[in-house]
Design a protein around this motif. Structure first.
Motif, PDB file in Angstrom:
ATOM      1  N   LEU A   1       0.831  -1.187   0.000  1.00  0.00           N
ATOM      2  CA  LEU A   1       0.000   0.000   0.000  1.00  0.00           C
ATOM      3  C   LEU A   1       0.876   1.251   0.000  1.00  0.00           C
ATOM      4  O   LEU A   1       1.771   1.385   0.820  1.00  0.00           O
ATOM      5  CB  LEU A   1      -0.893   0.008   1.246  1.00  0.00           C
ATOM      6  CG  LEU A   1      -1.717  -1.275   1.430  1.00  0.00           C
ATOM      7  CD1 LEU A   1      -2.311  -1.316   2.822  1.00  0.00           C
ATOM      8  CD2 LEU A   1      -2.804  -1.359   0.388  1.00  0.00           C
TER       9      LEU A   1
ATOM     10  N   SER B   1       2.486   4.664   0.664  1.00  0.00           N
ATOM     11  CA  SER B   1       2.538   5.438   1.899  1.00  0.00           C
ATOM     12  C   SER B   1       3.560   6.553   1.772  1.00  0.00           C
ATOM     13  O   SER B   1       4.549   6.435   1.067  1.00  0.00           O
ATOM     14  CB  SER B   1       2.913   4.545   3.076  1.00  0.00           C
ATOM     15  OG  SER B   1       3.122   5.326   4.219  1.00  0.00           O
TER      16      SER B   1
ATOM     17  N   LEU C   1      -6.313   6.167  -2.254  1.00  0.00           N
ATOM     18  CA  LEU C   1      -5.400   6.709  -1.258  1.00  0.00           C
ATOM     19  C   LEU C   1      -5.969   7.933  -0.551  1.00  0.00           C
ATOM     20  O   LEU C   1      -5.705   8.171   0.622  1.00  0.00           O
ATOM     21  CB  LEU C   1      -4.059   7.070  -1.919  1.00  0.00           C
ATOM     22  CG  LEU C   1      -2.942   7.532  -0.995  1.00  0.00           C
ATOM     23  CD1 LEU C   1      -2.595   6.453   0.026  1.00  0.00           C
ATOM     24  CD2 LEU C   1      -1.708   7.920  -1.797  1.00  0.00           C
TER      25      LEU C   1
ATOM     26  N   LYS D   1      -9.090   8.392   3.562  1.00  0.00           N
ATOM     27  CA  LYS D   1      -8.356   7.993   4.761  1.00  0.00           C
ATOM     28  C   LYS D   1      -9.098   6.963   5.597  1.00  0.00           C
ATOM     29  O   LYS D   1      -8.487   6.064   6.166  1.00  0.00           O
ATOM     30  CB  LYS D   1      -8.055   9.217   5.625  1.00  0.00           C
ATOM     31  CG  LYS D   1      -7.107  10.208   4.992  1.00  0.00           C
ATOM     32  CD  LYS D   1      -6.987  11.470   5.831  1.00  0.00           C
ATOM     33  CE  LYS D   1      -6.474  11.174   7.218  1.00  0.00           C
ATOM     34  NZ  LYS D   1      -6.268  12.412   8.009  1.00  0.00           N
TER      35      LYS D   1
ATOM     36  N   HIS E   1      -4.942   1.382   4.081  1.00  0.00           N
ATOM     37  CA  HIS E   1      -3.727   2.190   4.158  1.00  0.00           C
ATOM     38  C   HIS E   1      -3.336   2.510   5.598  1.00  0.00           C
ATOM     39  O   HIS E   1      -4.194   2.622   6.483  1.00  0.00           O
ATOM     40  CB  HIS E   1      -3.911   3.500   3.399  1.00  0.00           C
ATOM     41  CG  HIS E   1      -4.053   3.320   1.923  1.00  0.00           C
ATOM     42  ND1 HIS E   1      -3.009   2.967   1.104  1.00  0.00           N
ATOM     43  CD2 HIS E   1      -5.144   3.421   1.117  1.00  0.00           C
ATOM     44  CE1 HIS E   1      -3.426   2.871  -0.143  1.00  0.00           C
ATOM     45  NE2 HIS E   1      -4.720   3.141  -0.171  1.00  0.00           N
TER      46      HIS E   1
ATOM     47  N   ASN F   1      -1.533   8.561   4.511  1.00  0.00           N
ATOM     48  CA  ASN F   1      -1.477   9.172   3.191  1.00  0.00           C
ATOM     49  C   ASN F   1      -0.861  10.556   3.339  1.00  0.00           C
ATOM     50  O   ASN F   1      -0.290  10.869   4.389  1.00  0.00           O
ATOM     51  CB  ASN F   1      -2.867   9.207   2.528  1.00  0.00           C
ATOM     52  CG  ASN F   1      -3.853  10.109   3.236  1.00  0.00           C
ATOM     53  OD1 ASN F   1      -3.497  10.881   4.135  1.00  0.00           O
ATOM     54  ND2 ASN F   1      -5.112  10.040   2.835  1.00  0.00           N
TER      55      ASN F   1
END
Length: 206
Positions: A23, A25, A88, A91, A114, A117
């Motif tokens: 994922l 980041s 992404l 949140k 996630h 972000n």
């Protein structure tokens, strides 16, 4: 919705994901990582497993001890064969592998989200702080809530990600919740994944 057998999920996921769920980041902070103690068997013994529920898509995940309360979207495989991820920018959104086991049914259900972000912490930022015995609740379309108890929380590097252990066949309803974790590099992002292992212990009306 297509549903594949648990053995097929393990094979497909191991092939498609390789060493975990990756994922994107921006490393906006230092998310908590699980201690080695959380990966060991519970000294108090296993929590009794509940009977499996009929298949029904999930709609929301709640993890009270780390303040997670988020909707779930379906995730498929991308054209390159990896598991897709939620947008992404969203949140507070997680996803589940909709070609696989639905949470609460017999087998291994997979949820991913996630860790952060560009704006800061995201839905599973505190996943590494979860402890054995904690509760994960998943609301489903059939108006039932599947309640899972955490068995272990572990962090794996990309080179040592145990595909069979994480995605393999389960004879009871089990859940894996996955986000980024481990070391961080500006070039490649996080170097591993935090994985929560849990099993179904109760069900109730939503």
């Amino acid at each position: 919705m297509r549903r594949i057998g648990d053995t097929a999920i393990a094979a497909v996921t191991a092939l498609a994901l390789g060493a975990g769920v990756w994922l994107l980041s921006t490393n906006t902070g230092t998310p908590p990582q699980p201690s080695a103690a959380e990966g060991r068997p519970d000294p108090g013994g296993e929590h009794r497993a509940a009977p499996a529920l009929p298949a029904s898509p999930p709609t929301r995940i709640r993890v009270p001890t780390i303040r997670v309360n988020a909707p779930l979207m379906g995730l498929a495989l991308t054209s390159s064969g990896s598991l897709d991820v939620p947008p992404l920018a969203e949140k507070n959104l997680a996803g589940w592998y909709e070609a696989g086991t639905t949470p609460g049914d017999t087998g291994t259900a997979v949820v991913a989200g996630h860790v952060d972000n560009t704006e800061g912490p995201a839905v599973f930022y505190d996943l590494g702080a979860l402890k054995r015995g904690a509760t994960i609740e998943i609301d489903r379309e059939d108006s039932t809530t599947a309640v899972f108890t955490v068995d272990a929380v572990e962090v794996y590097s990309a080179k040592n990600f145990p595909d069979a252990k994480v995605y393999g066949t389960a004879r009871r309803p089990e859940l894996r919740v996955i986000t980024c974790g481990g070391g961080y590099s500006k070039t490649t992002g996080y170097q591993g994944n935090v994985v929560v292992f849990a099993h179904l212990t109760a069900a109730r009306p939503t």
